[in-house]
Design a protein around this motif. Structure first.
Motif, short mmCIF file in Angstrom:
data_model
loop_
_atom_site.label_atom_id
_atom_site.label_comp_id
_atom_site.label_asym_id
_atom_site.label_seq_id
_atom_site.Cartn_x
_atom_site.Cartn_y
_atom_site.Cartn_z
N LYS A 56 -7.71 11.61 3.06
CA LYS A 56 -7.69 11.23 4.68
C LYS A 56 -6.80 9.92 4.86
CE LYS A 56 -12.07 13.11 5.90
NZ LYS A 56 -12.51 13.54 4.67
N GLN A 57 -6.55 9.36 3.62
CA GLN A 57 -5.73 7.99 3.74
C GLN A 57 -4.31 8.23 3.94
OE1 GLN A 57 -6.85 5.04 3.27
NE2 GLN A 57 -9.08 5.63 3.15
N ALA A 58 -3.94 7.60 5.00
CA ALA A 58 -2.36 7.69 5.44
C ALA A 58 -1.37 7.12 4.47
CB ALA A 58 -2.14 7.03 6.73
N LEU A 59 -1.84 6.14 3.55
CA LEU A 59 -1.03 5.59 2.71
C LEU A 59 -0.85 6.04 1.52
CD1 LEU A 59 -1.47 1.66 3.67
CD2 LEU A 59 0.48 3.07 4.28
N PRO A 60 0.26 6.37 0.86
CA PRO A 60 0.07 6.86 -0.44
C PRO A 60 -0.13 5.93 -1.78
CG PRO A 60 2.55 6.27 0.19
CD PRO A 60 1.57 5.88 1.57
N PHE A 61 -1.25 5.59 -1.75
CA PHE A 61 -1.69 4.75 -2.62
C PHE A 61 -1.53 5.29 -4.38
CE2 PHE A 61 -4.43 3.66 0.95
CZ PHE A 61 -4.29 2.40 0.97
N ALA A 62 -0.95 4.55 -5.20
CA ALA A 62 -0.92 4.89 -6.55
C ALA A 62 -2.33 5.05 -7.09
CB ALA A 62 -0.20 3.79 -7.37
N HIS A 63 -2.47 6.27 -7.83
CA HIS A 63 -3.95 6.42 -8.58
C HIS A 63 -3.58 6.54 -9.95
CE1 HIS A 63 -4.79 7.58 -4.22
NE2 HIS A 63 -5.99 7.64 -4.57
N GLY A 64 -4.58 6.02 -10.87
CA GLY A 64 -4.60 6.16 -12.05
C GLY A 64 -5.91 6.60 -12.71
N ARG A 65 -5.89 7.35 -13.81
CA ARG A 65 -7.21 7.37 -14.56
C ARG A 65 -7.97 6.26 -14.74
NH1 ARG A 65 -9.95 12.60 -14.20
NH2 ARG A 65 -8.43 14.08 -13.18
N TYR A 66 -9.00 6.08 -14.53
CA TYR A 66 -9.76 4.81 -15.08
C TYR A 66 -10.44 5.44 -16.24
CZ TYR A 66 -12.10 0.25 -14.76
OH TYR A 66 -12.46 -1.17 -14.78
N VAL A 67 -10.98 4.19 -16.99
CA VAL A 67 -11.48 4.65 -18.37
C VAL A 67 -13.05 5.04 -18.22
CG1 VAL A 67 -10.05 2.57 -19.44
CG2 VAL A 67 -12.41 1.93 -18.68
N GLU A 68 -13.51 4.92 -17.19
CA GLU A 68 -14.78 5.39 -16.89
C GLU A 68 -14.71 6.71 -16.34
OE1 GLU A 68 -17.54 2.98 -14.76
OE2 GLU A 68 -16.68 0.97 -15.62
N ALA A 69 -15.30 7.79 -16.81
CA ALA A 69 -15.22 9.26 -16.50
C ALA A 69 -15.48 9.37 -15.04
CB ALA A 69 -16.29 10.18 -17.36
N GLY A 70 -14.77 10.13 -14.40
CA GLY A 70 -14.77 10.45 -13.03
C GLY A 70 -14.27 9.32 -11.84
#
Length: 484
Positions: free
Chosen positions: A278-292
């Motif tokens: 639902k976020q309008a801005l294209p935030f950069a995502h990355g996999r964090y070290v904690e699962a999920g």
């Protein structure tokens, strides 16, 4: 007592630090590593020299600690993300590494944006298009250096290469490769559709297996042990993207806190359990070290690297600069600095500069404008992240500027938020050591349980002045965007 070695390879230095099982630093050494820029927009690094520097700082750290090497239970590496470290069929460096600060692919990225590719890619990769991504560099090589492109057999990033030098094993670590635009954020796997959309589909079979940050990825070889003074057979974990390493060391990730890293880059991070469509801005995502979990960030190379350039030109030390800036009234000068020496978070192609100078302005006014400009650029990222994390009241701050009380107070006054500064030495190395400990022990809580925090409160009397000047900065960048 057991010990864990953390290596941190950044834009300027490579460091190695040895921590005991209680998180106390027992020794640390560093070495400058050159960024080679022989043409405008180029940022490269000699790969064999990088490994030699890495081996040297490890050797010196082990020696100065006086800890027997067999007591070092594991090794982790934190490093700057993105870029491209390429190997040929014989696993030898294929020319210089191209770093994330390289901008030679700018015309390609602009073309992709004009073609609407970003809208097709983002829902899959959760990354925007950018010159420092491996995909942009690879496409530039395909169009401009076909012989080199055709010889690529293995694509790595910085800590993947150093891990390979230590172990002889080839992997791509997840927290870093997940931000490459070659990774499907939903499935947690490489995504051939992304490579196809970007016109580099042949690169898919050049991607090594993905390894997690705290997963043992190999063991120190006899050859590497001789070079760096470690014991052969010491486990080496996948390692971690340096932004993730620093976020790890900020102890807690509560909804009312965001993490701010001020180094070569201005970075604001938060941790989420979900991807919010639902976020309008294209935030950069990355996999964090904690699962999920996902690392969500806003970032640009618009931070303290700008000050470093002026320090070299004027041969000043940081104490002098802080004294000069502190002597001026807050946010009263008309001078505005655009901190775009190494890139921008405005429009692609915009460059650095001062505006508003008059004859009565001094060197101190210019330095004050540099401090302000870096924070104004950061403020753009912070405002965006506060849309994703609306409860934020506190910022946890790390990086070089966190050593400057003047700069920190300026940040608190500009944002109106409380700052918490973890009193952690060599935070990138510690983040790597945390992953090293998890790889062999299953957890790393003991290594970070003794962190102290310094707190800085905003001065409300300065808030309006800083906000006014920030609005002037935004107006100026908007006008200049039309010319870029």
């Amino acid at each position: 007592m057991n010990y864990y070695l953390g290596i941190d390879c950044g834009g300027t230095f490579i460091k190695a630090a040895l921590f005991d099982e209680n998180g106390n630093i027992r020794a640390c050494e560093r070495e400058n590593v050159a960024v080679i820029s022989e043409q405008s927009g180029y940022a490269e690094r000699d790969m064999p020299e990088l490994w030699q520097a890495c081996a040297e700082v490890i050797r010196r750290t082990v020696k100065s600690s006086e800890i027997p090497p067999h007591l070092i239970k594991s090794v982790g590496i934190s490093a700057q993300g993105k870029g491209a470290f390429l190997l040929d069929k014989d696993k030898r460096p294929l020319g210089r590494a191209i770093l994330s600060s390289d901008q030679r692919s700018l015309p390609i990225v602009k073309r992709w944006q004009a073609e609407g590719l970003e809208q097709q890619i983002y829902p899959i990769s959760r990354q925007s298009l950018w010159t420092g991504h491996p995909v942009s560099i690879l496409r530039w090589l395909k169009e401009n250096d076909v012989p080199r492109y055709d010889q690529i057999r293995h694509l790595l990033m910085s800590h993947d290469y150093l891990r390979f030098c230590l172990t002889g094993e080839l992997y791509c670590e997840e927290s870093n490769i997940s931000e490459s635009n070659l990774y499907n954020m939903a499935t947690g796997q490489y995504e051939p559709q992304l490579a196809h959309l970007l016109g580099i589909e042949e690169i898919m079979d050049k991607l090594p297996p993905i390894v997690k940050a705290n997963q043992i990825a190999g063991f120190v070889t006899e050859q590497a042990a001789q070079a760096c003074g470690l014991t052969a057979g010491t486990p080496v974990v996948g390692g971690v993207f340096d932004v993730t390493a620093m976020t790890l060391c900020l102890a807690d990730n509560q909804p009312h806190k965001l993490n701010v890293v001020l180094g070569t880059w201005s970075i604001v991070t938060g941790i989420s359990n979900e991807i919010d469509d639902k976020q309008a801005l294209p935030f950069a995502h990355g996999r964090y070290v904690e699962a999920g979990k996902f690392l969500i960030q806003e970032a640009s190379p618009t931070s303290a690297g700008n000050l470093e350039w002026f320090v070299k030109q004027w041969k000043l030390d940081y104490q002098q600069i802080n004294q000069m800036v502190a002597a001026l009234p807050p946010a009263q000068s008309a001078v505005i600095f655009l901190p775009f020496l190494y890139g921008t978070n405005a429009k692609l192609g915009m460059t650095a500069g001062f505006y508003g100078m008059q004859a009565h302005h001094s060197q101190a006014h210019l330095l004050q404008a540099v401090y302000e400009g870096v924070l104004f650029s950061l403020m753009i990222h912070l405002e965006r992240m506060c849309q994703r994390f609306p409860q934020v009241q506190t910022l946890r701050v790390t990086g070089g500027p966190a050593k400057s009380a003047v700069w920190l107070q300026m940040l608190a006054d500009l944002t109106g938020k409380t700052l918490e500064i973890p009193e952690v030495e060599e935070i990138g190395c510690l983040g790597a050591a945390l992953m090293a400990a998890e790889g062999v022990n299953g957890d790393s809580l003991a290594l970070k349980q003794h962190q102290a925090l310094r707190v800085i409160q905003p001065n409300p009397a300065n808030f309006d002045a800083y906000q006014h000047k920030y609005r002037q900065y935004r107006k100026l960048t908007k006008l200049l965007e039309q010319m870029a």
